[in-house]
Enzyme design. Structure first.
Site, PDB file in Angstrom:
ATOM      1  N   GLU A 252      -3.162 -56.890 -22.861  1.00  0.00           N
ATOM      2  CA  GLU A 252      -4.305 -56.795 -23.773  1.00  0.00           C
ATOM      3  C   GLU A 252      -4.420 -55.331 -24.162  1.00  0.00           C
ATOM      4  O   GLU A 252      -4.938 -54.522 -23.409  1.00  0.00           O
ATOM      5  CB  GLU A 252      -5.568 -57.324 -23.087  1.00  0.00           C
ATOM      6  CG  GLU A 252      -6.675 -57.693 -24.060  1.00  0.00           C
ATOM      7  CD  GLU A 252      -7.532 -56.502 -24.440  1.00  0.00           C
ATOM      8  OE1 GLU A 252      -7.261 -55.905 -25.511  1.00  0.00           O
ATOM      9  OE2 GLU A 252      -8.444 -56.159 -23.683  1.00  0.00           O
ATOM     10  N   CYS A 286     -12.172 -52.376 -27.150  1.00  0.00           N
ATOM     11  CA  CYS A 286     -10.930 -52.672 -27.864  1.00  0.00           C
ATOM     12  C   CYS A 286     -11.159 -53.541 -29.094  1.00  0.00           C
ATOM     13  O   CYS A 286     -10.389 -53.485 -30.050  1.00  0.00           O
ATOM     14  CB  CYS A 286      -9.920 -53.334 -26.926  1.00  0.00           C
ATOM     15  SG  CYS A 286     -10.522 -54.843 -26.146  1.00  0.00           S
ATOM     16  N   GLU A 460      -6.406 -63.860 -22.074  1.00  0.00           N
ATOM     17  CA  GLU A 460      -7.355 -63.875 -20.971  1.00  0.00           C
ATOM     18  C   GLU A 460      -8.493 -64.825 -21.347  1.00  0.00           C
ATOM     19  O   GLU A 460      -8.672 -65.190 -22.502  1.00  0.00           O
ATOM     20  CB  GLU A 460      -7.887 -62.475 -20.700  1.00  0.00           C
ATOM     21  CG  GLU A 460      -6.796 -61.515 -20.252  1.00  0.00           C
ATOM     22  CD  GLU A 460      -7.325 -60.149 -19.851  1.00  0.00           C
ATOM     23  OE1 GLU A 460      -7.053 -59.722 -18.717  1.00  0.00           O
ATOM     24  OE2 GLU A 460      -7.993 -59.515 -20.681  1.00  0.00           O
TER      25      GLU A 460
END
Length: 478
Positions: A252, A286, A460
């Site tokens: 990620e 992010c 995730e």
């Protein structure tokens, strides 16, 4: 503003809590004050070898533990995290900086993730394939094996939970290296697991020089899965290390999320949703909305109203109830953000709000809005990871889509329009792992979270996040 005691820091290896002692240590700094909170012990190579041995041994026992027992431990962990959410949140605010309300909310989200993954582990169904009479073919899912996980500092409770919860729910032992900037929050999450009855060695936590720890763990054939959240360059480096032992990876990585605002959007509602989101955690997210492409008909109005909201934000210590945006997490961030903002201004960007570092103790930077930012500005091409929103106008939907897809990132994106057909078309054409349409969030515990292109691979959260820690096996029987 209420203070809270900062806990002692330690490694946790094979059930043993290992304090600093005579070891080399790392100072943990309060980003709001610059004060040293504590000293974090660094793991030695012998410590890491011991952690690997314990993970290998504990993995066999944990995967053989009855499912109901595993589920019970994870659900009790969730309950303990909820009970301790105020204290864990205060620890997170002290070492990471975000407002206390955000830190407590993050902690509760982490608790929900443990509970959801516990229940989802009951639903890792296989399937039986059609075969002639007397023959059988079945597909089952098994734990992937010992996991090495690396979590960053921006969400110190949630990022660690996103590694621990699905790995343990799937039946794996795990070694986690959280960020050295935010160790106490991660240790508090692990302590909840231990207090809930997790066997020694099933989950371990180490700290140290990131390159040394990652190189040692990924250089071992014991590790069968790597889960990493962090920057694109570091992620690509870890993938190369993982390749030597064909270690499965979930990556990620970074983003630079576009926001497409069309002239038929509900402007006030859009501002209510997206303006606070752009400066959540001081923009150190992010999936933070960063590149705002606003249709020409509403551009000036939208930028002005956005800037007014940002100028009214209260910047300060996250433990102060009045604070709406805290400091950046470490000394590197204000310097990096300042350089990018200065570059954009030099290339013609117009400052609507903010634009400067805040003098005084701590790592503070003004919440900043830049308009008419040229495409050649560094900040339009590299993730700012700070409190900056960038604005550019567009005329046609295709122009907006082209700009949204221009960069090698593909994590999150946001679209605001009241035209349903346009919403569907844009959502289909945007290159991103997650798209929010007339919504301010792309994250939910039951939905997959992840990106494409340089923003990484694997997922995730959701059922996909659990399956990422499992492997399939097909049995053909005659």
């Amino acid at each position: 503003m209420t203070d809270t005691a900062y806990p002692d820091l330690a490694l946790v290896i094979d059930g043993e809590v290992i304090g600093a002692g005579a070891r080399d240590g790392i100072d943990v700094i309060d980003p709001a004050t610059g004060d040293t909170l504590g000293v974090l012990p660094k793991a030695t190579r012998a410590d890491l070898d011991r952690a690997l041995d314990a993970a290998q041994r504990s993995h066999r026992d944990w995967r053989a533990t009855p499912l109901d027992t595993r589920v019970g431990i994870l659900k009790k962990t969730a309950a303990l995290i909820r009970e301790r959410a105020q204290d864990i949140g205060r620890i997170a605010t002290r070492e990471q900086g975000k407002p206390l309300k955000e830190a407590i909310g993050e902690t509760l989200y982490a608790a929900n993730l443990f509970e959801w993954m516990a229940e989802e582990s009951r639903r890792t169904y296989g399937r039986v394939l059609v075969r002639p009479p007397g023959q059988l073919a079945r597909v089952t899912y098994e734990p992937v094996g010992p996991v090495a996980a690396f979590a960053p500092w921006n969400f110190p409770a949630l990022n660690v939970a996103r590694k621990l919860a699905p790995a343990l729910a799937a039946g794996n032992a795990i070694i986690v290296k959280p960020a050295e900037e935010t160790p106490a929050t991660a240790l508090a999450i692990l302590q909840a697991l231990i207090d809930a009855g997790l066997p020694a060695g099933a989950a371990q936590m180490v700290f140290g020089d990131p390159a040394e720890v990652s190189g040692h763990l990924l250089g071992s054939p014991i590790i069968r899965k790597l889960s990493f959240t962090g920057s694109v360059p570091v992620g690509k480096h870890l993938m190369k290390l993982a390749a030597d032992h064909a270690i499965r990876t979930t990556m990620e990585l970074g983003g630079h999320a576009p926001v497409l605002v069309f002239d038929d959007a509900d402007i006030d509602r859009t501002l209510d949703l997206i303006a606070p989101n752009a400066f959540r955690n001081s923009g150190q997210v992010c999936v933070s909305p960063t590149r705002f492409y606003v249709q020409s008909g509403v551009y000036d109005r939208f930028v002005k109203a956005f800037g007014e909201r940002v100028a009214a934000m209260k910047v300060g210590n996250g433990l102060d109830d009045a604070t709406t945006m805290g400091p950046l997490a470490n000394p590197r961030r204000p310097e990096a953000v300042g350089r990018m903002v200065d570059d954009a201004k030099a290339k013609g960007a117009r400052v609507v709000s903010g634009g400067e570092r805040i003098d005084g103790p701590g790592m503070f930077f003004q919440p900043t809005v830049l308009a008419d930012v040229p495409i050649e500005a560094d900040i339009m091409n590299d993730e700012p990871f700070g409190p900056v929103a960038l604005f550019c106008p567009f005329d046609t939907p295709d122009q907006a889509i082209e700009q949204a897809n221009r960069l090698p990132f593909g994590l999150a994106s946001y679209v605001f329009t009241e035209n349903g057909r346009q919403a569907n078309r844009v959502a289909d054409l945007i290159e991103a792992g997650m798209v929010a349409v007339n919504h301010g969030s792309v994250s939910a515990i039951d939905a997959p979270f992840g990106g494409i292109k340089d923003s990484g691979h694997g997922l995730e959260d959701g059922a996909e996040g659990l399956k990422a820690f499992m492997v399939s096996k097909t049995v053909h029987q005659a």
